[in-house]
Scaffold this active site. Structure first.
Site, PDB file in Angstrom:
ATOM      1  N   GLN A 154      33.344  36.965  40.121  1.00 54.47           N
ATOM      2  CA  GLN A 154      34.255  36.896  41.273  1.00 54.47           C
ATOM      3  C   GLN A 154      33.694  36.067  42.422  1.00 54.47           C
ATOM      4  O   GLN A 154      34.424  35.719  43.343  1.00 54.47           O
ATOM      5  CB  GLN A 154      34.595  38.303  41.772  1.00 54.47           C
ATOM      6  CG  GLN A 154      35.347  39.153  40.779  1.00 54.47           C
ATOM      7  CD  GLN A 154      36.802  38.712  40.601  1.00 54.47           C
ATOM      8  OE1 GLN A 154      37.379  38.013  41.424  1.00 54.47           O
ATOM      9  NE2 GLN A 154      37.411  39.122  39.492  1.00 54.47           N
TER      10      GLN A 154
ATOM     11  N   SER B  57      32.588  38.950  30.014  1.00 54.88           N
ATOM     12  CA  SER B  57      32.146  40.183  29.345  1.00 54.88           C
ATOM     13  C   SER B  57      31.029  39.888  28.351  1.00 54.88           C
ATOM     14  O   SER B  57      30.032  40.617  28.287  1.00 54.88           O
ATOM     15  CB  SER B  57      33.325  40.842  28.598  1.00 54.88           C
ATOM     16  OG  SER B  57      34.359  41.145  29.492  1.00 54.88           O
TER      17      SER B  57
ATOM     18  N   CYS C 168      46.034  53.070  34.566  1.00 52.44           N
ATOM     19  CA  CYS C 168      47.169  53.634  33.832  1.00 52.44           C
ATOM     20  C   CYS C 168      47.317  52.986  32.464  1.00 52.44           C
ATOM     21  O   CYS C 168      47.827  53.582  31.540  1.00 52.44           O
ATOM     22  CB  CYS C 168      48.453  53.475  34.623  1.00 52.44           C
ATOM     23  SG  CYS C 168      48.736  51.799  35.201  1.00 52.44           S
TER      24      CYS C 168
END
Ligand code: PLP
Length: 408
Positions: free
Chosen positions: A182, A74, A328
């Site tokens: 990734q 990040s 969520c």
């Protein structure tokens, strides 16, 4: 019931491998010097940091001084994008090109730049989740400061044609950054051959510790300071180096990038067995992303009439760690921006499951995953009023069925 534990969330994070831990140990204990100190204990630590930089540079065909250690992916993304935007924005270049399905470290940095008056083009990624060099070329303008496009997507595992994208950027004299978090360990990466100007990387996705990564910046590309203070990282990012983490990162990068084809073949075989097993065993399901151009360990599927969160909880009860496309945790029930970027309706994106497998997974583990997913999906559907509606062909539900396999 036999207790099984299968960690299938390696795109979220990984354990620290034994070899990485062994390399870190001396720097966590006896070799604790500050790399800036001039006595031997300090010099040893300093040498370890520079040695790690050389080893990492060698793996990617970079020069050691082009590697800047950061506190992870990040930070590297934020640094590359914000600093380039601000530097070139002063010269009137206030446009950035990216994709709709980047990691939030890139997307939210772009959103902040928009708030500051920059313009951002978010390229659509199509149903398979890829961008083409032509799309990038068409999006570049006179005032484009930077193109930033991820090497491989963290949710659906699609791999972008980074070399060709970099080439069109250079033809138009625009800098190119890629988030390769990734991709490292999955795709061989040589920054020179691919023409990458800046590249972000994180350690904890490849068995190093959390909170360490690096930003590669090609010689000649100016890089404004991130943190003011001491002279660490060529004066660009002050703060005493995280020596053990840096040393571990070098080992993790070397391990991850060794024998890529052999490792991939083994993992891909299990991945395809899981994908086929699930597609055979349940109806109203889809595989998200490309069947062929995807990360060896990535499986991302959407199950109609299933809630992602329920699926995860029930898999957890059966000893399987996985993740879902819905956010969520952030308190919202919005499906993942990545799945929506493929054009999936909310109802389809909502029942999504990402399994990211890696060593030491076995075929037997793969079969257990298939068996458990089928069992759990059937169970959830048997309790779902929404699934009843879908099965009974309630008007409106046919729009969702277009995206999935036939009901079994
Ligand atoms: C995990 C990840 C990041 C963030 O890396 P951190 O080290 O956790 O900050 C950025 N981009 C991609 C694609 C990731 O998968």
């Amino acid at each position: 019931m036999a207790e099984r534990f299968i960690y299938a969330d390696n795109s979220a994070t990984t354990n620290i491998s034994e070899s990485v831990l062994q390399e870190m140990m001396p720097y966590l204990t006896s070799s604790y010097g500050n790399p800036s100190s001039i006595y031997r204990l300090g010099r040893e630590a300093g040498a370890a940091v520079e040695n790690a930089r050389e080893r990492i540079a060698a793996v990617f065909g970079a020069k050691p001084k082009e590697i800047y250690f950061t506190a992870g992916g990040s930070e590297a993304d934020n640094w590359a994008i914000s600093s380039t935007a601000h530097r070139l924005g002063e010269k009137g270049k206030k446009h950035i090109v990216t994709t709709a399905f980047e990691h939030h470290a890139v997307l939210h940095t772009c959103k902040e730049l928009e708030r500051q008056g920059f313009e951002v083009t978010y390229l659509p990624v199509g149903e398979e989740g890829r961008v083409t060099p032509q799309q990038v070329s068409d999006a570049i303008r006179e005032d484009t400061a930077l193109v930033t496009i991820m090497f491989a997507n963290n949710e659906i595992g699609t791999i972008m044609p980074i070399g060709d994208i970099a080439r069109v950027c250079h033809e138009k004299k625009v800098l190119f950054h890629t988030d390769a978090v990734q991709a490292v360990g999955n795709v061989p990466i040589n920054v020179d051959e691919l023409g990458i100007d800046m590249m972000s990387m994180s350690g904890h996705k490849i068995h190093a510790q959390k909170g360490i990564g690096f930003l590669y910046v090609r010689t000649g590309v100016a890089l404004p300071n991130l943190i003011f203070g001491g002279a660490q990282e060529r004066n660009r990012r002050a703060g005493t180096e995280n020596v053990p983490a840096i040393v571990g990162l070098a080992r993790a990068v070397e391990d991850a990038c060794a024998d890529i084809p052999a490792k991939q073949q083994r993992i891909m075989k299990i991945r395809d067995r899981i994908i086929d097993g699930i597609l055979d065993g349940v109806g109203a399901v889809r595989l998200n992303g490309s069947r062929t151009d995807r990360l060896a360990g990535n499986i991302n599927m959407s199950f109609l009439g299933v809630e992602g969160e329920s699926l995860l909880l029930m898999l957890d009860l059966n000893g399987i760690c996985a993740s879902s496309g819905s956010a969520c945790t952030s308190g919202s029930l919005d499906p993942s921006h990545v799945l929506l970027s493929l054009g999936l309706p909310h109802e389809v994106a909502h029942g999504s499951l990402r399994l990211s497998i890696a060593d030491p997974i076995t075929e037997e583990d793969g079969d257990y995953i298939v068996e458990t997913v089928i069992k759990v999906v059937d169970r959830i559907r048997s309790m779902s009023p929404l699934w009843e509606d879908i099965k009974n062909g309630k008007p409106g539900t046919e729009n969702w069925l277009k995206y999935v396999s036939p009901i079994k």
